[in-house]
Design an enzyme around this catalytic site. Structure first.
Site, PDB file in Angstrom:
ATOM      1  N   HIS A   9       0.975  -1.154  -0.031  1.00 59.34           N
ATOM      2  CA  HIS A   9       0.109   0.085   0.115  1.00 59.34           C
ATOM      3  C   HIS A   9       0.918   1.205   0.060  1.00 59.34           C
ATOM      4  CE1 HIS A   9      -0.269   1.147   4.450  1.00 59.34           C
ATOM      5  NE2 HIS A   9       1.021   0.596   4.308  1.00 59.34           N
ATOM      6  N   CYS A  29       5.945   6.875   3.917  1.00 63.47           N
ATOM      7  CA  CYS A  29       4.696   6.071   3.686  1.00 63.47           C
ATOM      8  C   CYS A  29       3.875   6.253   2.721  1.00 63.47           C
ATOM      9  CB  CYS A  29       3.935   5.748   5.002  1.00 63.47           C
ATOM     10  SG  CYS A  29       4.653   5.008   6.246  1.00 63.47           S
ATOM     11  N   HIS A  65       5.004   0.395  -0.537  1.00 71.58           N
ATOM     12  CA  HIS A  65       5.718  -0.269   0.542  1.00 71.58           C
ATOM     13  C   HIS A  65       4.817  -1.403   0.750  1.00 71.58           C
ATOM     14  CE1 HIS A  65       3.942   2.512   3.137  1.00 71.58           C
ATOM     15  NE2 HIS A  65       3.824   1.599   4.171  1.00 71.58           N
ATOM     16  N   HIS A  83       3.546  -4.769   3.943  1.00 69.71           N
ATOM     17  CA  HIS A  83       3.522  -5.364   5.321  1.00 69.71           C
ATOM     18  C   HIS A  83       3.226  -6.746   5.239  1.00 69.71           C
ATOM     19  CE1 HIS A  83       3.902  -1.230   7.207  1.00 69.71           C
ATOM     20  NE2 HIS A  83       3.074  -0.763   6.213  1.00 69.71           N
ATOM     21  N   HIS A 130      -1.880 -10.489  -0.841  1.00 71.70           N
ATOM     22  CA  HIS A 130      -1.111 -10.181  -1.958  1.00 71.70           C
ATOM     23  C   HIS A 130      -1.527  -9.272  -2.967  1.00 71.70           C
ATOM     24  CE1 HIS A 130       1.153 -13.521  -0.189  1.00 71.70           C
ATOM     25  NE2 HIS A 130       2.141 -13.381  -0.753  1.00 71.70           N
ATOM     26  N   GLU A 133       0.614  -3.592  11.847  1.00 69.95           N
ATOM     27  CA  GLU A 133       1.473  -3.505  10.814  1.00 69.95           C
ATOM     28  C   GLU A 133       2.839  -4.244  10.881  1.00 69.95           C
ATOM     29  OE1 GLU A 133       2.426   0.314   9.135  1.00 69.95           O
ATOM     30  OE2 GLU A 133       0.180   0.729   8.722  1.00 69.95           O
TER      31      GLU A 133
END
Length: 122
Positions: free
Chosen positions: A14, A23, A27, A29, A67, A112
């Site tokens: 996201h 952010c 990137h 998580h 995914h 996260e």
């Protein structure tokens, strides 16, 4: 009252639109999720909600998040896919299938990282 919970996880990417920092860049998580259902009473078997039923209701919701780029998910077209909004999305989706006279979603926690997360309650 009884609080029935399960945990699961998913991996996704996201970015936070208009965020003043790193952010804002794409990137990913490995998100951890804990879902709690609150039951006012037990059924004839002595259960608030069968864990199997809770996991079955949660699986298709998590599969939609796993995914993928969460910014491309329709639920996040008008809002950032932040931990807060992800937790609310999972809660709202669970409400559709796990709300009865006896039990209902109580809270969803999304992490996260092992050290940072959020809990949503209605």
């Amino acid at each position: 009252m009884f609080d029935i919970f399960t945990t699961t996880h998913f991996s996704s990417a996201h970015h936070l639109r208009d965020y003043p920092g790193n952010c804002e860049k794409p990137h990913g998580h490995n998100w951890k999720v804990e879902v709690t259902i609150r039951a006012d009473s037990l059924d004839q078997l002595g259960m608030g909600l069968d864990f199997r039923d809770l996991k079955a209701a949660l699986k298709p919701i998590i599969d939609q998040l796993d995914h993928r780029d969460l910014n491309q998910h329709p639920a996040f077209a008008d809002c950032n896919p932040s931990s807060e909004n992800i937790a609310k999305y999972i809660f709202d989706e669970l409400k559709k299938s796990l709300t009865t006279e006896r039990y209902r979603p109580y809270q969803v926690t999304v992490l996260e990282t092992d050290a940072c997360g959020v809990t949503y309650r209605e």
